[in-house]
Design a protein around this motif. Structure first.
Motif, PDB file in Angstrom:
ATOM      1  N   ARG A 108     -25.658  18.892  40.901  1.00 30.44           N
ATOM      2  CA  ARG A 108     -26.566  18.991  39.755  1.00 30.44           C
ATOM      3  C   ARG A 108     -26.912  20.427  39.373  1.00 30.44           C
ATOM      4  O   ARG A 108     -26.756  20.827  38.206  1.00 30.44           O
ATOM      5  N   PHE A 109     -27.411  21.226  40.305  1.00 31.17           N
ATOM      6  CA  PHE A 109     -27.851  22.576  39.948  1.00 31.17           C
ATOM      7  C   PHE A 109     -26.674  23.512  39.684  1.00 31.17           C
ATOM      8  O   PHE A 109     -26.778  24.426  38.860  1.00 31.17           O
ATOM      9  N   ALA A 110     -25.550  23.271  40.328  1.00 31.66           N
ATOM     10  CA  ALA A 110     -24.338  24.035  40.016  1.00 31.66           C
ATOM     11  C   ALA A 110     -23.858  23.687  38.598  1.00 31.66           C
ATOM     12  O   ALA A 110     -23.363  24.556  37.873  1.00 31.66           O
ATOM     13  N   PHE A 111     -24.018  22.422  38.207  1.00 29.09           N
ATOM     14  CA  PHE A 111     -23.673  22.002  36.844  1.00 29.09           C
ATOM     15  C   PHE A 111     -24.562  22.749  35.844  1.00 29.09           C
ATOM     16  O   PHE A 111     -24.066  23.303  34.855  1.00 29.09           O
ATOM     17  N   TYR A 112     -25.880  22.782  36.098  1.00 28.32           N
ATOM     18  CA  TYR A 112     -26.800  23.509  35.215  1.00 28.32           C
ATOM     19  C   TYR A 112     -26.382  24.970  35.084  1.00 28.32           C
ATOM     20  O   TYR A 112     -26.362  25.519  33.976  1.00 28.32           O
ATOM     21  N   ASP A 113     -26.054  25.608  36.214  1.00 31.95           N
ATOM     22  CA  ASP A 113     -25.651  27.011  36.184  1.00 31.95           C
ATOM     23  C   ASP A 113     -24.388  27.212  35.356  1.00 31.95           C
ATOM     24  O   ASP A 113     -24.291  28.175  34.584  1.00 31.95           O
ATOM     25  N   ARG A 114     -23.445  26.322  35.519  1.00 34.47           N
ATOM     26  CA  ARG A 114     -22.181  26.461  34.785  1.00 34.47           C
ATOM     27  C   ARG A 114     -22.394  26.260  33.282  1.00 34.47           C
ATOM     28  O   ARG A 114     -21.795  26.958  32.473  1.00 34.47           O
ATOM     29  N   VAL A 115     -23.251  25.317  32.933  1.00 32.80           N
ATOM     30  CA  VAL A 115     -23.535  25.074  31.513  1.00 32.80           C
ATOM     31  C   VAL A 115     -24.214  26.292  30.881  1.00 32.80           C
ATOM     32  O   VAL A 115     -23.954  26.613  29.723  1.00 32.80           O
ATOM     33  N   ARG A 116     -25.045  26.990  31.645  1.00 35.36           N
ATOM     34  CA  ARG A 116     -25.710  28.193  31.112  1.00 35.36           C
ATOM     35  C   ARG A 116     -24.706  29.241  30.643  1.00 35.36           C
ATOM     36  O   ARG A 116     -24.998  30.044  29.761  1.00 35.36           O
ATOM     37  N   SER A 117     -23.519  29.248  31.243  1.00 36.27           N
ATOM     38  CA  SER A 117     -22.510  30.231  30.844  1.00 36.27           C
ATOM     39  C   SER A 117     -21.457  29.636  29.910  1.00 36.27           C
ATOM     40  O   SER A 117     -20.472  30.301  29.594  1.00 36.27           O
ATOM     41  N   ALA A 118     -21.668  28.410  29.460  1.00 33.90           N
ATOM     42  CA  ALA A 118     -20.720  27.769  28.547  1.00 33.90           C
ATOM     43  C   ALA A 118     -20.786  28.409  27.161  1.00 33.90           C
ATOM     44  O   ALA A 118     -21.755  29.096  26.817  1.00 33.90           O
ATOM     45  N   TYR A 119     -19.775  28.159  26.370  1.00 32.57           N
ATOM     46  CA  TYR A 119     -19.741  28.662  24.999  1.00 32.57           C
ATOM     47  C   TYR A 119     -20.784  27.943  24.149  1.00 32.57           C
ATOM     48  O   TYR A 119     -21.445  28.551  23.313  1.00 32.57           O
ATOM     49  N   ALA A 120     -20.922  26.627  24.386  1.00 33.39           N
ATOM     50  CA  ALA A 120     -21.853  25.832  23.585  1.00 33.39           C
ATOM     51  C   ALA A 120     -22.240  24.556  24.322  1.00 33.39           C
ATOM     52  O   ALA A 120     -21.567  24.141  25.271  1.00 33.39           O
ATOM     53  N   ILE A 121     -23.319  23.952  23.838  1.00 34.03           N
ATOM     54  CA  ILE A 121     -23.803  22.670  24.340  1.00 34.03           C
ATOM     55  C   ILE A 121     -23.928  21.721  23.152  1.00 34.03           C
ATOM     56  O   ILE A 121     -24.431  22.111  22.097  1.00 34.03           O
ATOM     57  N   VAL A 122     -23.491  20.482  23.361  1.00 29.53           N
ATOM     58  CA  VAL A 122     -23.699  19.424  22.376  1.00 29.53           C
ATOM     59  C   VAL A 122     -24.663  18.434  23.012  1.00 29.53           C
ATOM     60  O   VAL A 122     -24.318  17.781  23.995  1.00 29.53           O
ATOM     61  N   GLN A 123     -25.874  18.356  22.471  1.00 30.91           N
ATOM     62  CA  GLN A 123     -26.843  17.392  23.004  1.00 30.91           C
ATOM     63  C   GLN A 123     -26.758  16.115  22.182  1.00 30.91           C
ATOM     64  O   GLN A 123     -26.900  16.128  20.968  1.00 30.91           O
ATOM     65  N   THR A 124     -26.480  15.030  22.898  1.00 35.74           N
ATOM     66  CA  THR A 124     -26.338  13.724  22.269  1.00 35.74           C
ATOM     67  C   THR A 124     -27.632  12.929  22.446  1.00 35.74           C
ATOM     68  O   THR A 124     -28.570  13.380  23.091  1.00 35.74           O
ATOM     69  N   GLY A 125     -27.629  11.734  21.917  1.00 36.56           N
ATOM     70  CA  GLY A 125     -28.743  10.814  22.114  1.00 36.56           C
ATOM     71  C   GLY A 125     -28.494   9.880  23.282  1.00 36.56           C
ATOM     72  O   GLY A 125     -29.169   8.859  23.416  1.00 36.56           O
ATOM     73  N   GLU A 126     -27.529  10.224  24.123  1.00 34.97           N
ATOM     74  CA  GLU A 126     -27.144   9.380  25.262  1.00 34.97           C
ATOM     75  C   GLU A 126     -28.340   9.132  26.171  1.00 34.97           C
ATOM     76  O   GLU A 126     -29.002  10.074  26.595  1.00 34.97           O
ATOM     77  N   THR A 127     -28.604   7.842  26.472  1.00 35.41           N
ATOM     78  CA  THR A 127     -29.726   7.493  27.344  1.00 35.41           C
ATOM     79  C   THR A 127     -29.289   7.081  28.741  1.00 35.41           C
ATOM     80  O   THR A 127     -30.134   6.953  29.631  1.00 35.41           O
ATOM     81  N   ARG A 128     -27.993   6.878  28.955  1.00 37.19           N
ATOM     82  CA  ARG A 128     -27.532   6.547  30.304  1.00 37.19           C
ATOM     83  C   ARG A 128     -27.651   7.788  31.183  1.00 37.19           C
ATOM     84  O   ARG A 128     -27.323   8.893  30.749  1.00 37.19           O
ATOM     85  N   LEU A 129     -28.143   7.577  32.412  1.00 39.35           N
ATOM     86  CA  LEU A 129     -28.292   8.695  33.338  1.00 39.35           C
ATOM     87  C   LEU A 129     -26.921   9.260  33.705  1.00 39.35           C
ATOM     88  O   LEU A 129     -25.934   8.538  33.777  1.00 39.35           O
ATOM     89  N   TYR A 130     -26.870  10.549  33.925  1.00 39.66           N
ATOM     90  CA  TYR A 130     -25.649  11.288  34.276  1.00 39.66           C
ATOM     91  C   TYR A 130     -24.613  11.254  33.151  1.00 39.66           C
ATOM     92  O   TYR A 130     -23.412  11.316  33.389  1.00 39.66           O
ATOM     93  N   GLY A 131     -25.093  11.211  31.923  1.00 40.62           N
ATOM     94  CA  GLY A 131     -24.217  11.226  30.757  1.00 40.62           C
ATOM     95  C   GLY A 131     -23.902  12.639  30.322  1.00 40.62           C
ATOM     96  O   GLY A 131     -24.094  13.004  29.155  1.00 40.62           O
ATOM     97  N   ASN A 132     -23.418  13.454  31.262  1.00 44.68           N
ATOM     98  CA  ASN A 132     -23.130  14.866  31.018  1.00 44.68           C
ATOM     99  C   ASN A 132     -21.703  15.182  31.457  1.00 44.68           C
ATOM    100  O   ASN A 132     -21.286  14.782  32.540  1.00 44.68           O
ATOM    101  N   VAL A 133     -20.990  15.913  30.619  1.00 41.22           N
ATOM    102  CA  VAL A 133     -19.627  16.301  30.955  1.00 41.22           C
ATOM    103  C   VAL A 133     -19.367  17.702  30.412  1.00 41.22           C
ATOM    104  O   VAL A 133     -19.857  18.067  29.340  1.00 41.22           O
ATOM    105  N   LEU A 134     -18.641  18.486  31.182  1.00 41.12           N
ATOM    106  CA  LEU A 134     -18.309  19.865  30.829  1.00 41.12           C
ATOM    107  C   LEU A 134     -16.802  19.964  30.662  1.00 41.12           C
ATOM    108  O   LEU A 134     -16.050  19.501  31.526  1.00 41.12           O
ATOM    109  N   LEU A 135     -16.360  20.539  29.549  1.00 36.20           N
ATOM    110  CA  LEU A 135     -14.927  20.623  29.228  1.00 36.20           C
ATOM    111  C   LEU A 135     -14.488  22.074  29.113  1.00 36.20           C
ATOM    112  O   LEU A 135     -15.192  22.900  28.532  1.00 36.20           O
ATOM    113  N   LYS A 136     -13.289  22.380  29.636  1.00 38.53           N
ATOM    114  CA  LYS A 136     -12.686  23.712  29.516  1.00 38.53           C
ATOM    115  C   LYS A 136     -11.540  23.600  28.515  1.00 38.53           C
ATOM    116  O   LYS A 136     -10.613  22.813  28.691  1.00 38.53           O
TER     117      LYS A 136
END
Length: 145
Positions: A108-136
């Motif tokens: 979880r916290f490594a995911f947060y750290d990696r997202v902080r250095s991402a080019y962009a974030i797309v925040q959806t209306g997803e309500t299911r838990l763990y509905g997060n994915v990072l793409l290269k």
């Protein structure tokens, strides 16, 4: 409207996808994710599911074939090997668009750290838990049509 472009992809998101280069990362996150405070460019797609957004993005953007994992989800806290149904959907969507790619996972916290250095974030209306994915982002070779 444009032909062949999924209408859930906003003009701002299309600009970001086009501007990203090989190796840049983009996060698709759920409604609970602390996206506003994370830092990178933020596009909001409230009302859209993370799986629909992933499907639309991967219809346009290639994944990086030069790394072990070009897509990562967030591990379940306290149960890193647990696979939530949404993670299975992410894997299925990735397999539909790209051959030979596996969905990796990050604590979880490594995911947060990696997202902080991402080019962009797309925040959806997803309500299911763990509905997060990072793409290269990968490349489109001259042989690709």
């Amino acid at each position: 409207m444009l032909k062949g472009i999924p209408p859930i992809l906003s003009p701002d998101l299309l600009k970001i996808l086009r501007a990203m280069g090989h190796g840049d990362e983009i996060a698709i996150v759920d409604a609970n994710y602390p996206a506003e405070s994370a830092g990178p460019r933020l596009v909001r797609l409230d009302g859209q599911s993370a799986t629909d957004v992933l499907d639309a993005i991967l219809g346009l953007m290639p994944l990086d074939s030069y790394v072990e994992h070009a897509a990562f989800c967030m591990q379940v806290v306290g149960e890193p090997d647990r696979v939530e149904p949404i993670m299975e959907e992410f894997s299925s969507i990735i397999s539909h668009h790209e051959t030979g790619f596996d969905l990796g996972s990050i604590e979880r916290f490594a995911f947060y750290d990696r997202v902080r250095s991402a080019y962009a974030i797309v925040q959806t209306g997803e309500t299911r838990l763990y509905g997060n994915v990072l793409l290269k982002k990968g490349v489109i070779s001259p042989d690709d049509k």
